[in-house]
Design a protein around this motif. Sequence first.
Motif, PDB file in Angstrom:
ATOM      1  N   LEU A 194       0.829  -1.202   0.000  1.00  0.00           N
ATOM      2  CA  LEU A 194       0.000   0.000   0.000  1.00  0.00           C
ATOM      3  C   LEU A 194       0.864   1.254   0.000  1.00  0.00           C
ATOM      4  CD1 LEU A 194      -2.599   1.657   0.322  1.00  0.00           C
ATOM      5  CD2 LEU A 194      -2.462   1.232   2.782  1.00  0.00           C
ATOM      6  N   ASN A 195       1.895   1.257   0.814  1.00  0.00           N
ATOM      7  CA  ASN A 195       2.776   2.418   0.898  1.00  0.00           C
ATOM      8  C   ASN A 195       3.386   2.728  -0.462  1.00  0.00           C
ATOM      9  OD1 ASN A 195       4.252   4.506   2.212  1.00  0.00           O
ATOM     10  ND2 ASN A 195       6.044   3.173   2.278  1.00  0.00           N
ATOM     11  N   ASN A 196       3.751   1.684  -1.211  1.00  0.00           N
ATOM     12  CA  ASN A 196       4.303   1.891  -2.545  1.00  0.00           C
ATOM     13  C   ASN A 196       3.248   2.416  -3.507  1.00  0.00           C
ATOM     14  OD1 ASN A 196       4.914   0.628  -5.451  1.00  0.00           O
ATOM     15  ND2 ASN A 196       6.856   1.036  -4.412  1.00  0.00           N
ATOM     16  N   CYS A 197       2.043   1.855  -3.431  1.00  0.00           N
ATOM     17  CA  CYS A 197       0.967   2.278  -4.335  1.00  0.00           C
ATOM     18  C   CYS A 197       0.595   3.745  -4.120  1.00  0.00           C
ATOM     19  CB  CYS A 197      -0.267   1.399  -4.141  1.00  0.00           C
ATOM     20  SG  CYS A 197      -0.065  -0.298  -4.727  1.00  0.00           S
ATOM     21  N   LEU A 198       0.660   4.201  -2.865  1.00  0.00           N
ATOM     22  CA  LEU A 198       0.300   5.584  -2.562  1.00  0.00           C
ATOM     23  C   LEU A 198       1.274   6.587  -3.173  1.00  0.00           C
ATOM     24  CD1 LEU A 198      -0.822   5.246   1.162  1.00  0.00           C
ATOM     25  CD2 LEU A 198      -2.276   5.752  -0.806  1.00  0.00           C
ATOM     26  N   GLN A 199       2.408   6.118  -3.637  1.00  0.00           N
ATOM     27  CA  GLN A 199       3.381   7.003  -4.265  1.00  0.00           C
ATOM     28  C   GLN A 199       3.198   7.089  -5.771  1.00  0.00           C
ATOM     29  OE1 GLN A 199       7.456   6.171  -2.745  1.00  0.00           O
ATOM     30  NE2 GLN A 199       6.418   4.882  -1.244  1.00  0.00           N
ATOM     31  N   ARG A 200       2.217   6.377  -6.306  1.00  0.00           N
ATOM     32  CA  ARG A 200       1.965   6.393  -7.756  1.00  0.00           C
ATOM     33  C   ARG A 200       1.268   7.686  -8.161  1.00  0.00           C
ATOM     34  NH1 ARG A 200       4.935   2.201  -9.818  1.00  0.00           N
ATOM     35  NH2 ARG A 200       5.220   0.815  -8.036  1.00  0.00           N
ATOM     36  N   ASP A 201       1.237   7.912  -9.476  1.00  0.00           N
ATOM     37  CA  ASP A 201       0.607   9.133  -9.980  1.00  0.00           C
ATOM     38  C   ASP A 201      -0.909   9.000 -10.071  1.00  0.00           C
ATOM     39  OD1 ASP A 201       0.749   7.245 -12.030  1.00  0.00           O
ATOM     40  OD2 ASP A 201       1.960   8.498 -13.361  1.00  0.00           O
ATOM     41  N   PHE A 202      -1.410   7.938 -10.722  1.00  0.00           N
ATOM     42  CA  PHE A 202      -2.846   7.776 -10.957  1.00  0.00           C
ATOM     43  C   PHE A 202      -3.317   6.422 -10.439  1.00  0.00           C
ATOM     44  CE2 PHE A 202      -0.918  10.219 -14.469  1.00  0.00           C
ATOM     45  CZ  PHE A 202      -1.399  11.472 -14.101  1.00  0.00           C
ATOM     46  N   THR A 203      -4.581   6.369 -10.062  1.00  0.00           N
ATOM     47  CA  THR A 203      -5.109   5.129  -9.488  1.00  0.00           C
ATOM     48  C   THR A 203      -4.985   3.960 -10.450  1.00  0.00           C
ATOM     49  OG1 THR A 203      -7.348   5.709 -10.269  1.00  0.00           O
ATOM     50  CG2 THR A 203      -6.746   6.362  -8.013  1.00  0.00           C
ATOM     51  N   ILE A 204      -5.150   4.212 -11.746  1.00  0.00           N
ATOM     52  CA  ILE A 204      -5.083   3.119 -12.719  1.00  0.00           C
ATOM     53  C   ILE A 204      -3.661   2.608 -12.893  1.00  0.00           C
ATOM     54  CG2 ILE A 204      -7.148   3.837 -13.969  1.00  0.00           C
ATOM     55  CD1 ILE A 204      -5.366   5.134 -16.057  1.00  0.00           C
ATOM     56  N   ASN A 205      -2.676   3.374 -12.377  1.00  0.00           N
ATOM     57  CA  ASN A 205      -1.286   2.926 -12.397  1.00  0.00           C
ATOM     58  C   ASN A 205      -0.857   2.381 -11.035  1.00  0.00           C
ATOM     59  OD1 ASN A 205      -1.052   3.724 -15.046  1.00  0.00           O
ATOM     60  ND2 ASN A 205      -0.108   5.690 -14.565  1.00  0.00           N
ATOM     61  N   GLY A 206      -1.786   2.319 -10.082  1.00  0.00           N
ATOM     62  CA  GLY A 206      -1.465   1.871  -8.726  1.00  0.00           C
ATOM     63  C   GLY A 206      -1.791   0.416  -8.482  1.00  0.00           C
TER      64      GLY A 206
END
Length: 535
Positions: A194-206
């Motif tokens: 989750l911590n890594n996903c929260l650093q993404r730009d857009f939800t579809i790229n998370g």
Amino acid sequence: MAISSVGFACRSYLPVRNRTLQHHCLRKIRFNAVAAAAAANETVDEPDGFAKVGDRQDKVADATRDREWKQLSSKDHGISSSMIDKPTRQVLNGLKSKGHDVYLVGGCVRDLILKRTPRDFDILTSAELREVVRTFSRCEIVGRRFPICHVHVSDDDIVEVSSFSTSAQNSSRNMRSELRESTGSDGDEDCIRLNNCLQRDFTINGLMFDPYAKVVYDYLGGIEDIRKAKVRTVIHAGTSFQQDCARILRAIRVAARLGFRISKETAHFIKHLSFLVQRLDKGRILMEMNYMLAYGSAEASLRLLWKFGILEIILPIQAAYLARSGFKRRDKRTNMLLSLFANLDKLLAPDRPCHSSLWIAILAFHKALSDQPRSPLVVAAFSLAVHNGGDILEAAKITKKITRPHDSSFFELVQEPEKKENIKFQTLLDEVMDLDASVKDALNQMTDGYYISKAMAAYPQAPFSDMVFIPLQLYLRAGRIFECVKEERRMGVEAKQGSKIEYAALYSGDVPETRHVFARVVFDTVFPLNLSQEL
């Protein structure tokens, strides 16, 4: 593409579901130890595929089905290991065989769900970057701020690998502190992902995809946004774009390529923070523009750049053309500039791109034609001369045999004052050489900050821009496309043989191949096959 490692700065902007996830991460969540051990001890049974987890994965799914985050079966979303290219599979298998967790992350997971060919595959691993280097014989760490590994699988194939440890170092300090205080560690596996996903730009790229467990992890509602065809930032759009203003251009690129709409909040801040693009390094702007124009979504990208007021900052000459022709921000009509790139798009794809010199040449050609409209026969002879390596005499002879009508809706094309059979040969040759000189002059102007600033005079309400992001080397490469056009064919200039596009050569910037595609795009725009005879 390197994994984005920009930490979120303001948790109050996070969607409610993400705050709930964070709350759960702050409690110690224990996974099924048997299943975790089984996944860690997997071996690679198939050289082209992945080892199977077995029935134990179903038990993990049963145990976690009621969690608020989503662990989804990749099979249910149509993803299989055969959709992952062989170089990426080799790197995944190499890391997994050493006992490391590995995931595919970012846009490639999104594209696999959409049944599209990913431009590239990004790998995220639990291994430290030093361990990745030790795993592969040809591997180096690149980048200072956000280091990643480049694994050279072959001379032509490079796979990028990032580490959880790197992204954790760049995440919010408050988040890491709370995780340590609450759990005595940096969090369990869900919290780390989750911590890594929260650093993404857009939800579809998370999204994260574990190709061994056959699980897609969706903590941010990315699959729902894919279903809705929506581009939405992970955190508040204003904060996201101020953290990394390159995300403004990436939002345009992703929406254009996928045909997605941009969420209301994200669109609002793209428009109102577009001036931030000027802060980007010119090399980064060139990279983002190349992703937009060289991979099969150029027309849609130009339309969105114009719609959100970014085109006048990056390509003010082309923005001035749209303004002069009365093109509205949300205009659905077309024109010659957009038609040229629409025809280029028909020949390209994410896995079949062109070299950046081609779209720069098209921009210069169109500018020359919009500054001084020409006869369709002159344009045809010029494009044919470029195609055949500069033989204008041969090009002129072929031009006189053209029976297909031209597109008279373009003001850049003027009707011949006399029938083409009455046009003198020398007159046609002279006009072709004059067009050639105009194209080369336009190319000079596109790389001249003073001239570009003059083009901005049409936009007193826009941020001042004299941006030149085309480097000298690229300018020279684009110029080579036209240097063959001479009244007498030069010795040693080779023409493209055959009509089939060699995409490897096109991507590398092979001059005969680039000339061939340039001529094809121009000819198909001026003399479209589906044009009604009534035009």
